[in-house]
Design an enzyme around this catalytic site. Structure first.
Site, PDB file in Angstrom:
ATOM      1  N   TYR A 122      18.194  26.984  -9.139  1.00  0.00           N
ATOM      2  CA  TYR A 122      18.803  25.764  -9.661  1.00  0.00           C
ATOM      3  C   TYR A 122      18.217  25.309 -10.980  1.00  0.00           C
ATOM      4  CZ  TYR A 122      21.162  25.858  -5.256  1.00  0.00           C
ATOM      5  OH  TYR A 122      21.944  26.258  -4.208  1.00  0.00           O
ATOM      6  N   PHE A 404      19.718  17.403   3.523  1.00  0.00           N
ATOM      7  CA  PHE A 404      21.175  17.258   3.646  1.00  0.00           C
ATOM      8  C   PHE A 404      21.864  18.521   3.144  1.00  0.00           C
ATOM      9  CE2 PHE A 404      19.727  14.941  -0.186  1.00  0.00           C
ATOM     10  CZ  PHE A 404      20.327  15.687  -1.177  1.00  0.00           C
TER      11      PHE A 404
END
Length: 404
Positions: A122, A404
């Site tokens: 990322y 999450f």
């Protein structure tokens, strides 16, 4: 070769999309897990790249509310990112990140955050490590520097109606914490037997105080014996307290459970007070790891919607190869009560990448640390110190307690 196409998902696409994750992460899906996962998914925020009729890559985001310096703000919680092993090295992940960031910008969503399976991935897309946590192992019975009695406690079933108000009070003032509405509590309390690995079901203990309940701990116990000697493990999922006293009593309770050898918490804040409660801090074994990664989708909007620890007036020269609309010089003027960020032609005082701003956004990674790694360049003497202090917030370290 079939042409690859990308589109947003519909509700009846989720099962096939989840199968992509099973292949990408190497773990089996379970119907009970899928039902809970699907309940928090907004399909229109999720994308699939299809080879014919079958999805081969997916990515999505949740519409989250996260506490940042200055208050609660909308953040896109990036999730469900994966590519089938048969379709790797074709640029599918890059294409999905491109589509997602373009759409987030068009929708006016200025900040994205994620938990990274691999941090190296990322960084390529402009994310920076913005929060950290530690895994803790503490011997059962470990003494505190000052006596703490585990009194005023009661066991209960994990119940969102009881736990929710405590969590909400703490989340409102805790950087990096997500608001946890009714749809998220079943996700957090999900406790199927196939995930317990021999441990008990999830338990909850409450800490009561003069004004009502002041904290809770979610935990399970994993009983173990060797040669007739008990060596069980207390596994802590979450400990939330509105007062220091309640926190200390909850930790004391967990450390004093009978027939246990140690207490393990997979994720607590890097400045967890337990480390300061212990008479011998070295008895704890903390392992530092990255927590949230943050990406500024729209630099001026993101910087203008948080607050700063001191008054600041800086010209930032930002590079952003993946989202070129962020590149350029921006004048950041702000302080404890708000900020503005506008395009400027004035001389730059600090040169940095968008990932550096993402890393500093929650106040948990300093710009000075990024500069020491060679990522940030000071163009005016003193600018780095000003920016480092301003982006900090002087509160507890940012940390997100739930993946999450």
């Amino acid at each position: 070769m079939t042409a690859l196409t990308t589109r947003t998902l519909a509700a009846d696409d989720l099962e096939a999309a989840a199968l992509v994750l099973e292949h990408a992460f190497g773990g089996p899906n379970h119907p009970d897990d899928q039902a809970v996962e699907f309940s928090v998914v907004e399909p229109a925020r999720f994308y699939g790249t299809y080879d014919g009729v079958a999805p081969v890559a997916i990515a999505g985001s949740f519409d989250l509310t996260v506490t940042v310096p200055g208050g609660a703000r909308q953040v896109a919680g990036v999730t469900w990112v994966g590519v089938k092993p048969t379709h790797r090295r074709r640029g599918l992940l890059t294409g999905l990140m491109r589509r997602q960031l373009d759409d987030l910008r068009a929708a006016g969503e200025a900040v994205a955050a994620l938990w990274a399976a691999e941090g190296a991935i990322y960084q390529r897309f402009g994310y920076g490590p913005a929060a950290w946590d530690v895994s803790l192992k503490v011997p059962s019975g470990a003494a505190f520097a000052a006596p703490v009695a585990a009194t005023g406690l009661r066991l209960t079933e994990p119940d969102a109606a009881v736990l929710g108000p405590i969590y909400d009070e703490v989340a409102e003032r805790s950087l990096g914490w997500t608001a946890r509405g009714p749809q998220w509590w079943p996700f957090r309390l999900h406790d199927p037997e196939h995930r317990r690995a021999g441990a008990t079901s999830l338990r909850a203990v409450l800490a009561d105080g003069p004004e009502g309940t002041e904290g809770y701990a979610l935990y399970s116990t994993d009983p173990k014996w060797s040669g007739g000697v008990p060596g069980g493990v207390v596994r802590v999922r979450e400990l939330v307290a509105t007062t220091p006293e309640a926190r200390a009593r909850l930790w004391r309770y967990l450390l004093d459970l009978d027939l246990m050898d140690r207490v393990e918490a997979w994720s607590v804040a890097p400045d967890e007070p337990l480390l300061h409660l212990l008479a011998e801090p070295r008895s704890a074994v903390p392992t530092l790891k990255d927590n949230l990664w943050v990406r500024l989708v729209d630099v001026p909007t993101a910087l203008a919607t948080r607050c700063y620890a001191i008054d600041v007036d800086l010209v930032l020269e930002v590079t952003d190869e993946f989202c070129p609309w962020n590149a350029g010089r921006w004048r950041l003027k702000g302080g404890p009560h708000g900020a503005t960020c506008t395009s400027t032609t004035d001389a730059a005082e600090l040169q940095l990448r968008v990932a550096d701003l993402g890393a500093a956004y929650l106040g948990g990674t300093t710009l000075a640390a990024r500069a020491a790694a060679g990522h940030v360049v000071e163009l005016r003497p003193g600018a780095l110190t000003e920016a480092t202090v301003a982006f900090g917030w002087g509160a507890a370290a940012p940390y997100c307690p739930m993946v999450f």
